[in-house]
Design a protein around this motif. Structure first.
Motif, short mmCIF file in Angstrom:
data_model
loop_
_atom_site.label_atom_id
_atom_site.label_comp_id
_atom_site.label_asym_id
_atom_site.label_seq_id
_atom_site.Cartn_x
_atom_site.Cartn_y
_atom_site.Cartn_z
N ASP A 91 -8.44 1.76 -8.85
CA ASP A 91 -7.14 1.39 -9.19
C ASP A 91 -6.04 2.18 -8.74
OD1 ASP A 91 -7.89 3.48 -10.56
OD2 ASP A 91 -6.89 2.94 -12.45
N ARG A 92 -6.14 3.13 -7.70
CA ARG A 92 -5.24 3.98 -7.08
C ARG A 92 -4.86 3.38 -5.55
NH1 ARG A 92 -2.04 5.88 -10.29
NH2 ARG A 92 -1.58 7.54 -8.73
N PRO A 93 -3.82 3.77 -5.14
CA PRO A 93 -3.26 3.48 -3.71
C PRO A 93 -4.26 4.17 -2.81
CG PRO A 93 -1.55 4.10 -5.04
CD PRO A 93 -2.69 4.38 -5.77
N LEU A 94 -4.29 3.75 -1.52
CA LEU A 94 -5.44 4.03 -0.41
C LEU A 94 -4.91 5.67 -0.22
CD1 LEU A 94 -7.54 3.57 1.45
CD2 LEU A 94 -5.82 2.74 2.93
N PRO A 95 -3.94 6.25 -0.35
CA PRO A 95 -3.70 7.55 -0.09
C PRO A 95 -4.25 8.25 -1.12
CG PRO A 95 -1.51 6.39 0.50
CD PRO A 95 -2.40 5.44 -0.15
N GLY A 135 -4.43 -6.29 0.10
CA GLY A 135 -2.99 -6.29 0.77
C GLY A 135 -2.46 -5.01 1.24
N GLU A 136 -2.97 -4.00 1.05
CA GLU A 136 -2.39 -2.81 1.46
C GLU A 136 -2.65 -2.51 3.04
OE1 GLU A 136 -2.91 0.86 -0.90
OE2 GLU A 136 -4.74 -0.22 -1.93
N ILE A 137 -3.54 -2.90 3.69
CA ILE A 137 -3.74 -2.96 4.93
C ILE A 137 -3.54 -4.30 5.63
CG2 ILE A 137 -5.19 -2.14 6.89
CD1 ILE A 137 -5.86 0.29 5.45
N ARG A 138 -2.98 -4.69 6.84
CA ARG A 138 -3.11 -6.06 7.53
C ARG A 138 -4.68 -6.22 7.75
NH1 ARG A 138 0.01 -3.26 11.15
NH2 ARG A 138 -1.46 -3.85 12.64
N GLN A 139 -4.85 -7.69 7.87
CA GLN A 139 -6.00 -8.08 8.09
C GLN A 139 -6.49 -7.99 9.58
OE1 GLN A 139 -8.30 -9.58 5.67
NE2 GLN A 139 -6.70 -8.71 4.34
N ASP A 140 -5.45 -7.84 10.32
CA ASP A 140 -5.76 -7.89 11.72
C ASP A 140 -6.19 -6.46 12.21
OD1 ASP A 140 -3.37 -6.56 11.67
OD2 ASP A 140 -2.77 -7.20 13.46
N VAL A 141 -6.18 -5.12 11.40
CA VAL A 141 -6.79 -4.05 11.48
C VAL A 141 -7.88 -3.82 11.62
CG1 VAL A 141 -6.66 -1.47 10.46
CG2 VAL A 141 -4.47 -2.90 10.55
N ASP A 142 -8.77 -3.16 12.57
CA ASP A 142 -10.34 -3.04 12.30
C ASP A 142 -10.68 -1.94 11.75
OD1 ASP A 142 -12.84 -2.24 13.13
OD2 ASP A 142 -12.59 -2.62 15.22
N PRO A 143 -11.58 -2.28 10.51
CA PRO A 143 -11.89 -1.29 9.49
C PRO A 143 -12.54 -0.11 10.23
CG PRO A 143 -12.44 -3.53 8.62
CD PRO A 143 -11.83 -3.64 10.03
N HIS A 144 -13.44 -0.35 11.29
CA HIS A 144 -13.95 0.65 11.99
C HIS A 144 -13.16 1.77 12.52
CE1 HIS A 144 -17.22 -2.44 11.43
NE2 HIS A 144 -17.98 -1.57 11.44
N GLN A 145 -12.32 1.14 13.15
CA GLN A 145 -11.32 2.18 13.83
C GLN A 145 -10.52 2.92 12.83
OE1 GLN A 145 -8.77 -0.08 16.67
NE2 GLN A 145 -10.58 -0.12 18.24
N ALA A 146 -9.94 2.11 11.84
CA ALA A 146 -9.24 2.79 10.74
C ALA A 146 -9.87 3.82 10.10
CB ALA A 146 -8.55 1.75 9.75
N ALA A 147 -11.44 3.74 9.66
CA ALA A 147 -12.09 4.73 8.98
C ALA A 147 -12.05 5.82 9.78
CB ALA A 147 -13.40 3.98 8.75
N ILE A 157 -1.20 5.22 7.49
CA ILE A 157 -1.28 4.00 6.99
C ILE A 157 -0.04 3.04 7.19
CG2 ILE A 157 -1.46 2.84 4.53
CD1 ILE A 157 -2.98 5.28 3.83
N ARG A 158 1.02 3.50 7.21
CA ARG A 158 2.19 3.10 7.40
C ARG A 158 2.03 2.31 8.68
NH1 ARG A 158 8.01 4.82 6.06
NH2 ARG A 158 9.45 3.24 7.08
N GLY A 159 1.41 2.40 9.59
CA GLY A 159 1.16 1.63 10.96
C GLY A 159 0.24 0.50 10.75
N MET A 160 -0.33 0.35 9.55
CA MET A 160 -1.09 -0.63 9.12
C MET A 160 -0.81 -1.46 8.07
SD MET A 160 -4.71 1.80 8.85
CE MET A 160 -5.11 2.99 10.20
N LEU A 161 0.48 -1.35 7.54
CA LEU A 161 0.87 -1.96 6.44
C LEU A 161 1.20 -3.29 6.62
CD1 LEU A 161 3.40 0.34 4.86
CD2 LEU A 161 1.47 -0.28 3.89
N PRO A 162 1.05 -4.37 5.94
CA PRO A 162 1.29 -5.87 6.11
C PRO A 162 3.07 -5.98 6.35
CG PRO A 162 -0.13 -5.77 4.39
CD PRO A 162 0.41 -4.31 4.59
N PRO A 163 3.49 -6.99 6.83
CA PRO A 163 4.85 -6.88 7.04
C PRO A 163 5.65 -6.88 6.03
CG PRO A 163 3.80 -8.52 8.40
CD PRO A 163 2.89 -7.89 7.55
#
Length: 214
Positions: A81-85, A148-160, A197-203
């Motif tokens: 239930d906490r934010p991603l950071p 909805g914390e990260i855009r859908q077009d972000v590759d989860p493998h690259q983000a991880a 994370i800021r670079g992965m945020l939805p608009p």
């Protein structure tokens, strides 16, 4: 008889690891000799080398033993239930705490891991553990996308992979005294994660942040 021999070998191996752990914590890795480890384990020095090549191998093995449990514990208690950071600090904070207990030993561990022979079983074990950590991070990123914390077009493998890289660069810089950070305050690490994370945020989320900053 074969099973009994294996049990005796395993018992001796556990004695060796416990002896090394005791001495590394009491005297430090650099000041401990293999002879002292053998004496603490109540075996001959020659017997010690039937189990490990040198004390560096023992150091890596001891950290690898802890890593497995640490990965399981941190991911089993992720605060969904906490934010991603917050979640990332929950995952990586305990590793800083582990290294912070004996920073000098941790420096030697990273040195051996990064700059020495990588074909040992212990090196491969740590590599597999890191791969498992990243695999579980991928799931964390995917759930963040669902929230909805990260855009859908972000590759989860690259983000991880990028989150792991930030953690590893930070802990290496900290232990190498290139970065002012301690195990009790991880605010700087959180700032690094938030910047990533800021670079992965939805608009919509990015617009809300900009509005709040005005």
């Amino acid at each position: 008889m074969s099973r009994l021999r294996e049990q005796n070998k395993q018992r001796t191996f556990e004695q060796i690891k416990q002896a090394a752990r005791t001495l590394f914590e009491r005297k430090g890795y650099a000041a401990t000799t293999t002879r002292e480890i053998a004496e603490e384990a109540q075996i001959a020095t020659g017997t010690l080398f039937l189990y490990v090549q040198d004390k560096a191998e023992l150091l890596i093995l001891l950290y690898a033993d802890v890593f497995g449990d640490l990965i399981d514990e941190t991911f089993a208690t992720v605060p969904e239930d906490r934010p991603l950071p917050d979640i990332l600090l929950h995952i990586f904070g305990p590793f800083f705490e582990l290294y912070g207990r004996h920073p000098e030993n941790a420096r030697h561990f990273l040195k051996e891991l990064l700059f020495h022979e990588g074909e040992r079983r212990q090196h491969q074990q740590v590599t597999k553990q890191n791969e498992e950590l990243i695999r579980r991070l991928i799931q964390i990123v995917q759930r963040a996308q669902e929230r909805g914390e990260i855009r859908q077009d972000v590759d989860p493998h690259q983000a991880a992979g990028s989150f792991f890289a930030i953690y590893f660069a930070a802990v290496t810089a900290w232990l190498g005294s290139f970065l002012v950070m301690n195990s009790a305050s991880l605010g700087q690490l959180r700032s690094l994660f938030e910047l990533q994370i800021r670079g992965m945020l939805p608009p919509d989320a990015e617009s809300a942040i900009q509005q709040a900053m005005r």
